[in-house]
Enzyme design. Structure first.
Site, PDB file in Angstrom:
ATOM      1  N   PHE A 138       0.859  -1.189   0.000  1.00 28.09           N
ATOM      2  CA  PHE A 138       0.000   0.000   0.000  1.00 28.09           C
ATOM      3  C   PHE A 138       0.891   1.234   0.000  1.00 28.09           C
ATOM      4  O   PHE A 138       1.813   1.330   0.815  1.00 28.09           O
ATOM      5  CB  PHE A 138      -0.926   0.036   1.221  1.00 28.09           C
ATOM      6  CG  PHE A 138      -1.836   1.231   1.205  1.00 28.09           C
ATOM      7  CD1 PHE A 138      -2.976   1.237   0.420  1.00 28.09           C
ATOM      8  CD2 PHE A 138      -1.524   2.374   1.937  1.00 28.09           C
ATOM      9  CE1 PHE A 138      -3.810   2.367   0.370  1.00 28.09           C
ATOM     10  CE2 PHE A 138      -2.354   3.503   1.888  1.00 28.09           C
ATOM     11  CZ  PHE A 138      -3.497   3.488   1.106  1.00 28.09           C
ATOM     12  N   ASP A 223       9.106   2.781   1.684  1.00 26.75           N
ATOM     13  CA  ASP A 223       7.920   3.492   2.135  1.00 26.75           C
ATOM     14  C   ASP A 223       7.768   3.216   3.634  1.00 26.75           C
ATOM     15  O   ASP A 223       7.251   2.176   4.031  1.00 26.75           O
ATOM     16  CB  ASP A 223       6.695   3.004   1.348  1.00 26.75           C
ATOM     17  CG  ASP A 223       5.413   3.703   1.804  1.00 26.75           C
ATOM     18  OD1 ASP A 223       5.455   4.392   2.855  1.00 26.75           O
ATOM     19  OD2 ASP A 223       4.387   3.552   1.125  1.00 26.75           O
ATOM     20  N   LYS A 252       2.715   9.633   8.562  1.00 22.01           N
ATOM     21  CA  LYS A 252       1.835   9.336   9.714  1.00 22.01           C
ATOM     22  C   LYS A 252       2.328   9.809  11.086  1.00 22.01           C
ATOM     23  O   LYS A 252       1.847  10.807  11.596  1.00 22.01           O
ATOM     24  CB  LYS A 252       1.517   7.846   9.721  1.00 22.01           C
ATOM     25  CG  LYS A 252       0.646   7.446   8.514  1.00 22.01           C
ATOM     26  CD  LYS A 252       0.091   6.045   8.620  1.00 22.01           C
ATOM     27  CE  LYS A 252      -1.041   5.795   7.637  1.00 22.01           C
ATOM     28  NZ  LYS A 252      -0.647   5.169   6.375  1.00 22.01           N
TER      29      LYS A 252
HETATM   30  C1  LIG Z   1      -0.919   5.396   5.002  1.00 22.89           C
HETATM   31  C2  LIG Z   1       0.118   4.988   4.036  1.00 22.89           C
HETATM   32  C3  LIG Z   1       0.366   5.721   2.866  1.00 22.89           C
HETATM   33  C4  LIG Z   1      -0.504   6.877   2.432  1.00 22.89           C
HETATM   34  O1  LIG Z   1      -0.493   7.917   3.331  1.00 22.89           O
HETATM   35  P1  LIG Z   1      -1.646   9.052   3.224  1.00 22.89           P
HETATM   36  O2  LIG Z   1      -1.221  10.053   4.265  1.00 22.89           O
HETATM   37  O3  LIG Z   1      -2.944   8.387   3.498  1.00 22.89           O
HETATM   38  O4  LIG Z   1      -1.568   9.599   1.847  1.00 22.89           O
HETATM   39  C5  LIG Z   1       1.402   5.335   2.057  1.00 22.89           C
HETATM   40  N1  LIG Z   1       2.170   4.276   2.378  1.00 22.89           N
HETATM   41  C6  LIG Z   1       1.966   3.548   3.485  1.00 22.89           C
HETATM   42  C7  LIG Z   1       2.862   2.402   3.780  1.00 22.89           C
HETATM   43  C8  LIG Z   1       0.926   3.864   4.352  1.00 22.89           C
HETATM   44  O5  LIG Z   1       0.690   3.111   5.419  1.00 22.89           O
END
Ligand SMILES: *Cc1c(COP(=O)(O)O)cnc(C)c1O
Length: 402
Positions: A138, A223, A252
Site C-alpha cells: 500500500f 515506504d 503518519k
Molecule cells: C498510510 C500509508 C500511505 C498513504 O499515506 P496518506 O497520508 O494516506 O496519503 C502510504 N504508504 C503507506 C505504507 C501507508 O501506510
C-alpha cells in the site's frame, strides 16, 4: 432526532461515500482514549491510522500548535522559515539520509520517491524508468501510488494507469532479481506491510534486497509512512536490519496527529532540482514546528526503545490470546503494530463488536484485525484492550457476535 443521528445523516448527505465508518462520532481524545458524543469512552488502538503517535492531544503537540499558530503558520516555499530548517536537520541527522522535502501526506511523500526514481533513471541509468513493487503493498491513493499498490480493487476503476510498475511477491528476493532488467530504476517496498495485513518479511529479506540493488545498480526506496518514526521499536524500521535505503517516505507518526509528510534521499540520488518539484502547503511552519516537537520528544524520551519493550509485552499478551482461542491462527507484527489472523472472515464484524465493548481496532483483511495504538500506550491500556478482544473472541467462538 438525537445529535448522533444528525451528524451521521448529514455526513451521508454531503460527504462522498468513500469511507466505511463505524456509527461512532468522536468528539474528544486524551492519550490512548477517545470519547464519543454520548460520552462513551474507547481505548483507541487505531490512533488515526498510526498517526497519533504521542497519544491524543499530547501537551507538547498542543503547545507547539498554540505557540507556532500565534507566530507564523504558512508562508510558501519562496522564503526560509526556521521550523522547516530545524526539522530538516533533525530528520537528516537522525536518519542518516542527506536531503529532505516536506509535503502533507504519505501518498505525496511516495510520489516524491517515484519522481526521484524516474529522474535518476533518466539521468544515471540510461533512461531506466521501471519500479519493482510488491504484491499486497500500500502506497497511498494518488493515481501513481494506487498503481504502485498491490490491491487490484484500488486500481481497476481508474485505468489507464501510470506506466512502469512491475509487481512481484513480497518477501521474495529471487522474484526481484528475476524482474530486474536494464529498464529497472528502483525497488519500492514497505519494510513491513501495514495496510496489506501487517506482513513481516524474513530477517534477511531487506539486507538481501539492499545487496541486490547495489549489485544491479538500482535504487532501494522504502515506504516508511506507517513503519517510520518509532512504530516498530526503532526510529525507522529498516534500522532493524542494518541497512539504509537510498530514499524513503515518512508521514503518519511524524505529526502526532497533525498532517505532515516527507521524503528523504541520499545525496547521490537527491536529483530533484529547482522547479522540478514543489508544493504550496508542504513544509509550512506550523506543520514543521509540530513535526520537530514530535521527533524531538521521541528522541529525548527514547520512545523507540520504549515501543520495543511495550511491543514485547503486547506480543506476549496476543500470544496468550492465541493459546486460549483456536480462532486465532497467527500473531504477527513488530513494536506496536500487530495483527491477529483469524480462521474465518469475521474481522469486520469483530471490529464492530470490539467498538461496542469500548475498543477501537481495525480490519486490514477480512481475516485480520490490526492494532496500532499510540506509541505512548501503557501496559494497563494494553491489558484493557486484550481483555476486550478476549471476550469478543469467546463470543464469536461460542457461535456468533450476539
Ligand atoms: C498510510 C500509508 C500511505 C498513504 O499515506 P496518506 O497520508 O494516506 O496519503 C502510504 N504508504 C503507506 C505504507 C501507508 O501506510
Amino acid at each position: 432526532m438525537t445529535e448522533r443521528e444528525n451528524w451521521i445523516e448529514l455526513e451521508k448527505q454531503y460527504f462522498l461515500p468513500t469511507s466505511k465508518r463505524l456509527p461512532i462520532t468522536l468528539v474528544r481524545g486524551e492519550g490512548t482514549r477517545v470519547w464519543d458524543l454520548d460520552g462513551r469512552e474507547y481505548l483507541d488502538f487505531v490512533a488515526g491510522i498510526a498517526a497519533v503517535s504521542l497519544g491524543h492531544c499530547h501537551p507538547e503537540v498542543v503547545g507547539a500548535i498554540e505557540r507556532q499558530s500565534r507566530e507564523l503558520m504558512h508562508t510558501s516555499n519562496y522564503y526560509y522559515t526556521i521550523p522547516q530548517v530545524k526539522l530538516a536537520k533533525l530528520l537528516c541527522d537522525s536518519s542518516g539520509l542527506d536531503k529532505v522535502f516536506f509535503c502533507n501526506s504519505g501518498a505525496e511523500a511516495v510520489e516524491g520517491l517515484l519522481k526521484i526514481a524516474r529522474k535518476w533513471g533518466k539521468e544515471k541509468r540510461d533512461g531506466a524508468f521501471e519500479i519493482i513493487v510488491a504484491e499486497d503493498a500500500f502506497h497511498g491513493r494518488t493515481l501513481a501510488t494506487v498503481t504502485a499498490a498491490g490491491n487490484e480493487k484500488y486500481r481497476a476503476p481508474f485505468t489507464p494507469l501510470v506506466e512502469g510498475f512491475v509487481r512481484v511477491p513480497f518477501n521474495d528476493v529471487p522474484a526481484i532479481k528475476k524482474a530486474t532488467t536494464g529498464k529497472t530504476a528502483a525497488v519500492l517496498l514497505e519494510p513491513l506491510q501495514g495496510e496489506g495485513g501487517v506482513n513481516v518479511p524474513d530477517d534477511d529479506y531487506l539486507p538481501q534486497v539492499r545487496a541486490w540493488c547495489d549489485e544491479a545498480g538500482i535504487l532501494l526506496l522504502l515506504d516508511e509512512v506507517q513503519t517510520g518514526v518509532g512504530r516498530t521499536g526503532k526510529l525507522f524500521a529498516h534500522q532493524h536490519y542494518g541497512i539504509e535505503p537510498d530514499a524513503m517516505a515518512i508521514a503518519k507518526a511524524l505529526g502526532g496527529g497533525f498532517p505532515i509528510g516527507a521524503f528523504l534521499a541520499k545525496d547521490h540520488c537527491a536529483v530533484l532540482g529547482p522547479g522540478e518539484h514543489g508544493t504550496t502547503f508542504g513544509g509550512n511552519a506550523l506543520a514543521c514546528e509540530v513535526g520537530h516537537t514530535v521527533l524531538k520528544y521521541m528522541l529525548g524520551h527514547d520512545l523507540p526503545g520504549q515501543v520495543a519493550k511495550k511491543g514485547e509485552y503486547f506480543e506476549r499478551k496476543l500470544h496468550s490470546l492465541a493459546d486460549r482461542h483456536p480462532m486465532v491462527t497467527e500473531v504477527r507484527g513488530k513494536g506496536l503494530i500487530w495483527a491477529l489472523e483469524l480462521d474465518r472472515p469475521v474481522a469486520e464484524e469483530m471490529m464492530g463488536a470490539c467498538s461496542e465493548e469500548g475498543l477501537l481496532v481495525n480490519n486490514v483483511k477480512p481475516t485480520a484485525l490490526r492494532f496500532i495504538p499510540p506509541l505512548t500506550v501503557s501496559e494497563e491500556e494494553i491489558d484493557g484492550a486484550i481483555e476486550i478482544v478476549d471476550r469478543v473472541l469467546a463470543r464469536f467462538e461460542a457461535g456468533g457476535p450476539k
